[in-house]
Design an enzyme around this catalytic site. Sequence first.
Site, PDB file in Angstrom:
ATOM      1  N   ASP A 194       0.786  -1.417   0.095  1.00 39.65           N
ATOM      2  CA  ASP A 194       0.115  -0.141   0.059  1.00 39.65           C
ATOM      3  C   ASP A 194       0.771   1.242  -0.182  1.00 39.65           C
ATOM      4  O   ASP A 194       2.184   1.400   0.300  1.00 39.65           O
ATOM      5  CB  ASP A 194      -0.802  -0.100   1.283  1.00 39.65           C
ATOM      6  CG  ASP A 194      -1.860   1.332   0.945  1.00 39.65           C
ATOM      7  OD1 ASP A 194      -2.769   1.143   0.232  1.00 39.65           O
ATOM      8  OD2 ASP A 194      -2.036   1.883   1.983  1.00 39.65           O
ATOM      9  N   HIS A 202      -5.398   6.341   7.705  1.00 39.38           N
ATOM     10  CA  HIS A 202      -4.883   5.527   6.680  1.00 39.38           C
ATOM     11  C   HIS A 202      -3.319   5.314   6.936  1.00 39.38           C
ATOM     12  O   HIS A 202      -2.797   6.600   7.298  1.00 39.38           O
ATOM     13  CB  HIS A 202      -5.268   5.980   5.369  1.00 39.38           C
ATOM     14  CG  HIS A 202      -6.554   5.549   4.716  1.00 39.38           C
ATOM     15  ND1 HIS A 202      -6.850   4.486   4.101  1.00 39.38           N
ATOM     16  CD2 HIS A 202      -7.862   5.917   4.977  1.00 39.38           C
ATOM     17  CE1 HIS A 202      -8.015   4.431   3.538  1.00 39.38           C
ATOM     18  NE2 HIS A 202      -8.659   5.571   4.419  1.00 39.38           N
TER      19      HIS A 202
END
Length: 236
Positions: free
Chosen positions: A7, A152
Amino acid sequence: MRQIVLDTETTGLEPEQGHRIIEIGCVEMMNRRLTGNNFHQYLQPDREIDEAAVEVHGITNEFLEDKPRFGDVVSDFVEYIRGAELVIHNAPFDVGFINHELRELGGWDVVGDICTVVDTLVMAKKMHPGQRNSLDALCKRYDINNSHRELHGALLDAEILADVYLAMTGGQANLLLGGGLEDGEGGDSAAIRRLDGERLALRVVPAEGPDLEAHEARLDTLDKAVGGKCVWRSSE
C-alpha cells in the site's frame, strides 16, 4: 509462493499533476504465511501535501522534512519486490504512482516488468457484486478487526489487507497441531503427544456425493477469485 501485500500514501490523487508517494508499506508472505520481512519507508516528496490527503493519512510536510527521497530507496525497494506477486487493493492507483516515480528517475523497469500484480478490489467485485468493497467494508464482511485504524497508513493498511486477502482466498494456513501458531504464540510442544506401541484403528470415511460436489464448488469459487488454479488444485 512469495507475495508482497503493498500500500502507498501520497500527496494527492494524480501523479500526472506532480503528486508523489510519501509512504510505502509492504508485508511479505511466503506460501500464505506472514514472514515478518516487511518493507516500510516514509519519503520526502519535495512538494506540498494536499490538505484533503493530510486528513486521510495524517502525514505532514514537517514530518517528512528529514526523510529520504524515492531515489534514495529505489534500489532496495525494487530488489524487495522483484519476482514477487504484489497484492494491492485498487492496484491501478498504487502501481500508477510507483511507475511514475520509476519513470521520473529513468533507467528503471516499471512494475509489470519486475513482478506480477493481483488486485483485491477486482477480486472482491467478482466475489461480492453490487456490494461495497472498500477495505473497511471487507474487514466487516470477513470479521477482521480494524478498530486501531483511525487514519490510513501504508504499513497498517498492508497488514490489514493481508488478513483480508487470506480470508477471501480460503483463510490463513499458519496454525500447527495442538492449536499453536507457527511462530510459537500460544503453542506448546508438549501438547503434541506421540503414540507408542500399537496404533489405534481409525475408521476412514471418504467424502462422496453432495460433499464432493460442495467441495468442487468451493474450489471453483477460489479459482475464479485468484484468476487461475487455487493452491489446493495447484498441489494436486
